[in-house]
Design a protein around this motif. Sequence first.
Motif, PDB file in Angstrom:
ATOM      1  N   ARG A 275       0.833  -1.199   0.000  1.00 10.30           N
ATOM      2  CA  ARG A 275       0.000   0.000   0.000  1.00 10.30           C
ATOM      3  C   ARG A 275       0.872   1.254   0.000  1.00 10.30           C
ATOM      4  NH1 ARG A 275      -3.424   2.360   5.099  1.00 10.30           N
ATOM      5  NH2 ARG A 275      -4.514   4.009   4.003  1.00 10.30           N
ATOM      6  N   HIS A 276       1.863   1.301   0.888  1.00 13.33           N
ATOM      7  CA  HIS A 276       2.724   2.480   0.968  1.00 13.33           C
ATOM      8  C   HIS A 276       3.545   2.632  -0.306  1.00 13.33           C
ATOM      9  CE1 HIS A 276       5.039   5.659   2.696  1.00 13.33           C
ATOM     10  NE2 HIS A 276       6.173   4.976   2.691  1.00 13.33           N
ATOM     11  N   PHE A 277       4.038   1.515  -0.826  1.00 12.45           N
ATOM     12  CA  PHE A 277       4.806   1.545  -2.075  1.00 12.45           C
ATOM     13  C   PHE A 277       3.966   2.144  -3.206  1.00 12.45           C
ATOM     14  CE2 PHE A 277       6.418  -0.356  -6.003  1.00 12.45           C
ATOM     15  CZ  PHE A 277       7.787  -0.143  -5.871  1.00 12.45           C
ATOM     16  N   SER A 278       2.711   1.724  -3.288  1.00 12.38           N
ATOM     17  CA  SER A 278       1.817   2.222  -4.322  1.00 12.38           C
ATOM     18  C   SER A 278       1.577   3.717  -4.171  1.00 12.38           C
ATOM     19  CB  SER A 278       0.490   1.464  -4.271  1.00 12.38           C
ATOM     20  OG  SER A 278      -0.422   1.968  -5.214  1.00 12.38           O
ATOM     21  N   GLN A 279       1.386   4.184  -2.936  1.00 12.42           N
ATOM     22  CA  GLN A 279       1.138   5.607  -2.701  1.00 12.42           C
ATOM     23  C   GLN A 279       2.345   6.453  -3.087  1.00 12.42           C
ATOM     24  OE1 GLN A 279       0.096   5.374   1.457  1.00 12.42           O
ATOM     25  NE2 GLN A 279      -2.104   5.349   1.036  1.00 12.42           N
ATOM     26  N   VAL A 280       3.545   5.988  -2.707  1.00  7.81           N
ATOM     27  CA  VAL A 280       4.756   6.732  -3.048  1.00  7.81           C
ATOM     28  C   VAL A 280       4.970   6.736  -4.559  1.00  7.81           C
ATOM     29  CG1 VAL A 280       7.263   6.836  -2.777  1.00  7.81           C
ATOM     30  CG2 VAL A 280       5.817   6.264  -0.813  1.00  7.81           C
ATOM     31  N   LEU A 281       4.689   5.594  -5.199  1.00  6.87           N
ATOM     32  CA  LEU A 281       4.850   5.498  -6.648  1.00  6.87           C
ATOM     33  C   LEU A 281       3.950   6.502  -7.363  1.00  6.87           C
ATOM     34  CD1 LEU A 281       6.158   4.059  -9.018  1.00  6.87           C
ATOM     35  CD2 LEU A 281       4.447   2.240  -8.808  1.00  6.87           C
ATOM     36  N   GLU A 282       2.716   6.632  -6.924  1.00  6.62           N
ATOM     37  CA  GLU A 282       1.805   7.593  -7.536  1.00  6.62           C
ATOM     38  C   GLU A 282       2.265   9.030  -7.293  1.00  6.62           C
ATOM     39  OE1 GLU A 282      -2.252   6.928  -6.483  1.00  6.62           O
ATOM     40  OE2 GLU A 282      -2.104   4.769  -6.804  1.00  6.62           O
ATOM     41  N   ARG A 283       2.756   9.302  -6.094  1.00  8.89           N
ATOM     42  CA  ARG A 283       3.256  10.650  -5.793  1.00  8.89           C
ATOM     43  C   ARG A 283       4.456  10.988  -6.675  1.00  8.89           C
ATOM     44  NH1 ARG A 283       5.996  10.885  -0.269  1.00  8.89           N
ATOM     45  NH2 ARG A 283       7.766  10.243  -1.523  1.00  8.89           N
ATOM     46  N   GLU A 284       5.366  10.027  -6.829  1.00  5.44           N
ATOM     47  CA  GLU A 284       6.551  10.276  -7.647  1.00  5.44           C
ATOM     48  C   GLU A 284       6.191  10.387  -9.129  1.00  5.44           C
ATOM     49  OE1 GLU A 284       9.369  11.091  -6.605  1.00  5.44           O
ATOM     50  OE2 GLU A 284       9.174  10.600  -4.478  1.00  5.44           O
ATOM     51  N   GLN A 285       5.158   9.666  -9.555  1.00  6.46           N
ATOM     52  CA  GLN A 285       4.702   9.801 -10.940  1.00  6.46           C
ATOM     53  C   GLN A 285       4.218  11.236 -11.202  1.00  6.46           C
ATOM     54  OE1 GLN A 285       0.851   8.274 -11.913  1.00  6.46           O
ATOM     55  NE2 GLN A 285       1.508   7.518 -13.919  1.00  6.46           N
ATOM     56  N   THR A 286       3.481  11.798 -10.238  1.00  6.87           N
ATOM     57  CA  THR A 286       3.009  13.172 -10.376  1.00  6.87           C
ATOM     58  C   THR A 286       4.178  14.143 -10.470  1.00  6.87           C
ATOM     59  OG1 THR A 286       0.991  12.676  -9.144  1.00  6.87           O
ATOM     60  CG2 THR A 286       1.636  14.992  -9.289  1.00  6.87           C
ATOM     61  N   GLN A 287       5.198  13.954  -9.644  1.00  7.99           N
ATOM     62  CA  GLN A 287       6.360  14.831  -9.681  1.00  7.99           C
ATOM     63  C   GLN A 287       7.156  14.632 -10.965  1.00  7.99           C
ATOM     64  OE1 GLN A 287       8.620  14.644  -6.066  1.00  7.99           O
ATOM     65  NE2 GLN A 287       6.876  15.170  -4.772  1.00  7.99           N
ATOM     66  N   TRP A 288       7.176  13.406 -11.491  1.00 11.14           N
ATOM     67  CA  TRP A 288       7.844  13.161 -12.776  1.00 11.14           C
ATOM     68  C   TRP A 288       7.149  13.963 -13.880  1.00 11.14           C
ATOM     69  CZ3 TRP A 288       5.995  11.202 -17.380  1.00 11.14           C
ATOM     70  CH2 TRP A 288       6.944  10.851 -18.333  1.00 11.14           C
ATOM     71  N   ARG A 289       5.830  13.984 -13.862  1.00 15.67           N
ATOM     72  CA  ARG A 289       5.099  14.751 -14.869  1.00 15.67           C
ATOM     73  C   ARG A 289       5.388  16.241 -14.765  1.00 15.67           C
ATOM     74  NH1 ARG A 289      -0.570  11.608 -13.792  1.00 15.67           N
ATOM     75  NH2 ARG A 289      -0.243   9.824 -15.195  1.00 15.67           N
ATOM     76  N   ASP A 290       5.538  16.724 -13.522  1.00 12.75           N
ATOM     77  CA  ASP A 290       5.762  18.149 -13.316  1.00 12.75           C
ATOM     78  C   ASP A 290       7.204  18.551 -13.609  1.00 12.75           C
ATOM     79  OD1 ASP A 290       3.144  18.623 -12.552  1.00 12.75           O
ATOM     80  OD2 ASP A 290       3.555  18.296 -10.428  1.00 12.75           O
ATOM     81  N   LEU A 291       8.161  17.737 -13.140  1.00 12.79           N
ATOM     82  CA  LEU A 291       9.559  18.147 -13.145  1.00 12.79           C
ATOM     83  C   LEU A 291      10.458  17.314 -14.045  1.00 12.79           C
ATOM     84  CD1 LEU A 291       9.788  18.581  -9.280  1.00 12.79           C
ATOM     85  CD2 LEU A 291       9.518  20.401 -10.964  1.00 12.79           C
ATOM     86  N   ARG A 292       9.970  16.140 -14.456  1.00  9.02           N
ATOM     87  CA  ARG A 292      10.707  15.250 -15.353  1.00  9.02           C
ATOM     88  C   ARG A 292      12.072  14.829 -14.786  1.00  9.02           C
ATOM     89  NH1 ARG A 292       7.643  13.155 -19.745  1.00  9.02           N
ATOM     90  NH2 ARG A 292       5.769  14.424 -19.651  1.00  9.02           N
ATOM     91  N   HIS A 293      12.165  14.714 -13.476  1.00  9.38           N
ATOM     92  CA  HIS A 293      13.386  14.137 -12.931  1.00  9.38           C
ATOM     93  C   HIS A 293      13.306  12.615 -13.036  1.00  9.38           C
ATOM     94  CE1 HIS A 293      11.162  13.005  -9.364  1.00  9.38           C
ATOM     95  NE2 HIS A 293      10.924  14.255  -9.031  1.00  9.38           N
ATOM     96  N   SER A 294      14.441  11.960 -12.984  1.00  5.11           N
ATOM     97  CA  SER A 294      14.505  10.521 -13.220  1.00  5.11           C
ATOM     98  C   SER A 294      13.758   9.753 -12.132  1.00  5.11           C
ATOM     99  CB  SER A 294      15.956  10.050 -13.268  1.00  5.11           C
ATOM    100  OG  SER A 294      16.666  10.710 -14.287  1.00  5.11           O
ATOM    101  N   LEU A 295      13.173   8.624 -12.509  1.00  4.23           N
ATOM    102  CA  LEU A 295      12.531   7.713 -11.564  1.00  4.23           C
ATOM    103  C   LEU A 295      12.731   6.290 -12.066  1.00  4.23           C
ATOM    104  CD1 LEU A 295      10.744   7.335  -9.039  1.00  4.23           C
ATOM    105  CD2 LEU A 295       8.759   7.373 -10.553  1.00  4.23           C
ATOM    106  N   SER A 296      13.352   5.461 -11.237  1.00  7.49           N
ATOM    107  CA  SER A 296      13.659   4.082 -11.633  1.00  7.49           C
ATOM    108  C   SER A 296      13.032   3.098 -10.660  1.00  7.49           C
ATOM    109  CB  SER A 296      15.178   3.860 -11.684  1.00  7.49           C
ATOM    110  OG  SER A 296      15.773   4.661 -12.678  1.00  7.49           O
ATOM    111  N   LEU A 297      12.802   1.902 -11.173  1.00  7.17           N
ATOM    112  CA  LEU A 297      12.234   0.812 -10.375  1.00  7.17           C
ATOM    113  C   LEU A 297      13.094  -0.433 -10.533  1.00  7.17           C
ATOM    114  CD1 LEU A 297       9.932  -0.553  -8.709  1.00  7.17           C
ATOM    115  CD2 LEU A 297       8.799  -1.024 -10.899  1.00  7.17           C
TER     116      LEU A 297
END
Length: 429
Positions: A275-297
Motif C-alpha cells: 500500500r505504501h509503495f503504491s502511494q509513493v509510486l503515484e506521488r513520484e509519478q506526479t512529480q515526474w510529470r511536473d519536473l521530469r526528474h529521473s525515476l527508476s524501479l
Amino acid sequence: MTERSSEEQLLEFLYACPVGLLECDAAGEIGMMNPHAMQHLLPLAGPRNAGNLFSALEQHAPELRSIIAAFGSATGRVCDGHRIFVELGAGRRTAAPKVIACTVVKLGPDRLMATLTDISQQVVQEQRLRQADTWFGSLLDGINDYAALTILPNGRIVAGDACFTRQTGYDVADVVGRDLSDVLKTDASGGDLRLDEQLFLAERDGWHLQEGWQQRADGERYWCQRLVVARSDCNESCPTGFSVVLRDVPRRAAAAEDLRRLLTRDHLTGAANRRHFSQVLEREQTQWRDLRHSLSLIVLDLDHFKVINDTHGHPVGDIVLRRVADVCAALLPPRGIFARLGGEEFGALLPRYDREQAIGLAEDLRTAVAAIKVETQGGILSLTASFGCATLDEAEGSIDVLIALADERLYAAKHAGRNQVFHSEAYAA
C-alpha cells in the motif's frame, strides 16, 4: 429438527452469507469456504494454490502467515479487519482501489475461521474524510504560528517577520541575504521537493504547498506546512519574487508515528508494504510529470525460495526474508523506498535515479543478497536473487508499463540462469 435439516440450514446460511467465510487449519489448508470467499480468493490466488489461505494471499498479504504464527493464545481473535490492498499500479484502478478486509479467529490449536469482505468504497470514503479533517483541522486548531518570508527568484531571503524567529529560532537579520534552502533544508528522505523545484511549480501554478519535517535552529524537528506563492508586477511575465508562509502544525505525535509505521510497514520484514509503495509510486509519478526528474524501479525475486520453505520450513524462510530486507534497505539512497511486494518479491523505488544508477544499485543489491549466509540445521544456506530494472521515462510515464517492464526483465533474468540483473539493453540482447 433432524441432523439432515441442520446441515441443509448450515449450507443455506453459508451460501447466503454476504461476506466470505472459510475454515482452515494452522498451515492454511482450507477445509470449507462459501461462494463469497471463493469470489475473493480465486482472483487473488492466480496461479498459486487457492486451496491454501496463505498461498492464495501470498502475493497481496504475505504478512498474514506471520501474524497468525505470532498469535500465542490457544483461542481468540488473531486480527480484526486486516486490510489487503490488491492493486499496485494506478492504471489498474477504475473508480476505487480494491481493498479486502480479513478477520481471523483462532478456534483451536489447529482450527482457524476467517472472513473476507470487500471494503473498497469504505476506504474511499475514509480517505475523503481524512482529507477534510486535515484541511479544516489546519484552519481551526493545532496551528502554533504563521511565519512569513519574502525571497527573490534565486531563493535569497529579502525579509521576514517576527513569527519566523519565534517559530524557527533564526534571527531574521542573520538570514537576510542567505539562500532559503541553506537555512531551511528539505527532508529528502521524506520525499520533499528541493527549493528550486518548489519555486518552479509555484511560478507555473501560482503557488505550491508541501508538508514535511522542518528543523529549528536548535536542532528540534517539527511538522511544517510550507506555502510558496509567486509574486509579480502587473507588467512582468516572470515572478519578481516569492512569498513563503510556514505553519507549525503539531499533528505528528509519537502515537501517530507509531500508527504510520504500522500502516506502512510489512509485518514480517519491516520493509514498506504494498500500500505504501503504491502511494509513493503515484506521488513520484506526479512529480515526474511536473519536473521530469529521473525515476527508476528495481524488482527482485529470491531464487528457489519455495525450495527453501519446503526443505527448511517457513521459520527459516522468514529469517531469509528479513535478512534480505535488512541488507537491501541499508543500500538504498535516503529517498529510496524498499518494499515487500508479495511472497519473496521485493521492489526498490528510486526517485532521481537514472537508468545507469539503478543498474549499478541493482548489481550492489545482487552482490549483497549473494553474500547472505543463514545457519540451518542442515548447514549454511546461501541465497541468490534475480533482478529487473526499468525507468519511468521508457515507460512514457505509465506506472503499469513501468511495473510490467521491470517484471518482464525480472523473469528474463530467471530464464537466463538467475542471480543476475536484466535491464533494457540486456533484454534487447
